[in-house]
Enzyme design. Structure first.
Site, PDB file in Angstrom:
ATOM      1  N   ASP A 299       0.833  -1.206   0.000  1.00  0.00           N
ATOM      2  CA  ASP A 299       0.000   0.000   0.000  1.00  0.00           C
ATOM      3  C   ASP A 299       0.866   1.255   0.000  1.00  0.00           C
ATOM      4  OD1 ASP A 299      -2.316   1.494   0.055  1.00  0.00           O
ATOM      5  OD2 ASP A 299      -2.638   1.280   2.208  1.00  0.00           O
TER       6      ASP A 299
ATOM      7  N   GLY B 264       0.773   5.502  -4.602  1.00  0.00           N
ATOM      8  CA  GLY B 264       0.323   6.816  -5.043  1.00  0.00           C
ATOM      9  C   GLY B 264       0.716   7.916  -4.079  1.00  0.00           C
TER      10      GLY B 264
ATOM     11  N   TRP C  31       3.222   7.846  -1.992  1.00  0.00           N
ATOM     12  CA  TRP C  31       4.675   8.004  -2.097  1.00  0.00           C
ATOM     13  C   TRP C  31       5.017   8.957  -3.228  1.00  0.00           C
ATOM     14  CZ3 TRP C  31       8.197   7.130  -5.975  1.00  0.00           C
ATOM     15  CH2 TRP C  31       9.550   7.066  -5.619  1.00  0.00           C
TER      16      TRP C  31
ATOM     17  N   HIS D 110       3.892   3.486  -8.805  1.00  0.00           N
ATOM     18  CA  HIS D 110       3.644   2.078  -9.129  1.00  0.00           C
ATOM     19  C   HIS D 110       4.906   1.410  -9.689  1.00  0.00           C
ATOM     20  CE1 HIS D 110      -0.511   2.485  -8.149  1.00  0.00           C
ATOM     21  NE2 HIS D 110      -0.799   3.290  -9.164  1.00  0.00           N
TER      22      HIS D 110
ATOM     23  N   SER E 216      -9.817  -6.896  -6.802  1.00  0.00           N
ATOM     24  CA  SER E 216     -11.000  -6.831  -7.656  1.00  0.00           C
ATOM     25  C   SER E 216     -11.648  -5.458  -7.582  1.00  0.00           C
ATOM     26  CB  SER E 216     -12.002  -7.921  -7.242  1.00  0.00           C
ATOM     27  OG  SER E 216     -12.271  -7.875  -5.849  1.00  0.00           O
TER      28      SER E 216
ATOM     29  N   LEU F 131      11.180 -20.844  -3.379  1.00  0.00           N
ATOM     30  CA  LEU F 131      10.111 -19.954  -2.925  1.00  0.00           C
ATOM     31  C   LEU F 131       8.905 -20.060  -3.847  1.00  0.00           C
ATOM     32  CD1 LEU F 131       9.120 -17.420  -1.218  1.00  0.00           C
ATOM     33  CD2 LEU F 131      10.085 -16.050  -3.084  1.00  0.00           C
TER      34      LEU F 131
ATOM     35  N   ARG G  93       1.458  -5.011   6.232  1.00  0.00           N
ATOM     36  CA  ARG G  93       0.786  -3.963   5.459  1.00  0.00           C
ATOM     37  C   ARG G  93       1.590  -2.677   5.581  1.00  0.00           C
ATOM     38  NH1 ARG G  93      -5.288  -2.552   3.961  1.00  0.00           N
ATOM     39  NH2 ARG G  93      -4.797  -0.711   2.728  1.00  0.00           N
TER      40      ARG G  93
ATOM     41  N   ARG H  35      -6.146  -2.090   8.058  1.00  0.00           N
ATOM     42  CA  ARG H  35      -7.346  -2.787   7.605  1.00  0.00           C
ATOM     43  C   ARG H  35      -6.938  -3.916   6.673  1.00  0.00           C
ATOM     44  NH1 ARG H  35      -7.487   2.289   5.270  1.00  0.00           N
ATOM     45  NH2 ARG H  35      -7.147   2.333   3.014  1.00  0.00           N
TER      46      ARG H  35
ATOM     47  N   GLU I 206      -0.582 -13.245  12.169  1.00  0.00           N
ATOM     48  CA  GLU I 206      -0.102 -12.075  12.886  1.00  0.00           C
ATOM     49  C   GLU I 206       0.029 -10.920  11.881  1.00  0.00           C
ATOM     50  OE1 GLU I 206       0.452 -11.805  16.131  1.00  0.00           O
ATOM     51  OE2 GLU I 206      -0.098 -13.912  16.478  1.00  0.00           O
TER      52      GLU I 206
END
Length: 257
Positions: A32, A35, A37, A49, A78, A143, A200, A206, A219
């Protein structure tokens, strides 16, 4: 949710006795702040981006170095179709560049790519790129990079419920046979362990419709910085914060509470 400020010590994932702690098996990231930044630096959103893609490359390298087995990145939700058409086009262009430019490197580093999310509504060239990434790397054993693209957690659960309901209607499954593994097996992430840690960026607290079912016991670490600035030190700090948690899964862990 605890911010990872002040925890930026590269060796912070070691136990008190000096032994190294194993990395969480599965780390998921809500990327997140691209934009914001860009806005703070007086740059167009597209540049945010683009720098975000560079941060994805760093995160993959860090996950490999730190011993993470599964890394899931929330690349396009979505709900992101609601953004201005020009921005959506730019994001699709970045996806094309990433797959075409990075797939060979991912393959050379034994990374397996898995894509989750709805594909039927995607343009033919984007769907083909996602298929190519999965097909070319499916036998790799390092990975697993899970790319959540055109993905929404509620939509995923709805699709799973419909598949299970169809099995019941066709007589292949009884209602009383439906259990938690049945639901998990009908999700896009079937065969992938649930995330142990969700990171996040940008300080937001959220879930944003991300892995709604799978993160029931994950966590969370909230990184105050924006995604384009996320680096190896931030990854290590998040893992250090994760190791300070007492994961009880509803029972009693190291400390009763």
């Amino acid at each position: 949710m605890v911010r990872s400020e002040g925890a930026r010590q590269i060796g912070a994932d070691a136990a008190a006795d000096g032994t190294a702690r194993p990395a969480p098996r599965h780390v998921a990231i809500i990327m997140d702040g691209n934009g914001r930044w860009a806005a703070r630096k007086g740059l167009p959103r597209f540049e945010g981006h683009r720098r975000g893609v560079e941060a994805v490359r760093r995160a993959v390298r860090s996950a490999i170095e730190l011993g993470v087995a599964y890394l899931t990145v929330y690349s396009f939700s979505s709900e992101n179709w609601r953004r201005p058409p020009t921005e959506v086009m730019e994001l699709m262009g970045l996806l094309r560049l990433f797959v075409r430019g990075d797939l060979a490197d991912l393959h050379a580093n034994n990374v397996r790519v898995r894509v989750i999310g709805e594909r039927q509504s995607l343009s033919a060239d984007i769907a083909a790129l996602l298929d190519e990434a999965e097909t070319r790397t499916r036998d790799n054993t390092g990975l697993t990079l899970v790319v959540a693209f055109n993905y929404g957690g509620r939509q995923e659960i709805l699709s799973a419920v419909r598949r299970i309901a169809a099995s019941v209607a066709e007589g292949r499954l009884r209602p009383d046979e439906i259990d938690l593994p049945t639901i998990a097996g009908a999700l896009d992430t079937a065969g992938i362990p649930d995330p142990d840690l969700v990171i996040r960026t940008s300080g937001e607290q959220r879930l944003s419709n991300f892995l709604t079912w799978q993160t029931a016991y994950a966590e969370y670490v909230i990184e105050p910085g924006f995604w384009p600035d996320f680096d190896h030190a931030a990854f290590v700090a998040a893992l250090a914060e994760y190791h300070r948690r007492d994961r009880r899964f509803g029972g009693l862990g190291g400390t009763a509470g």
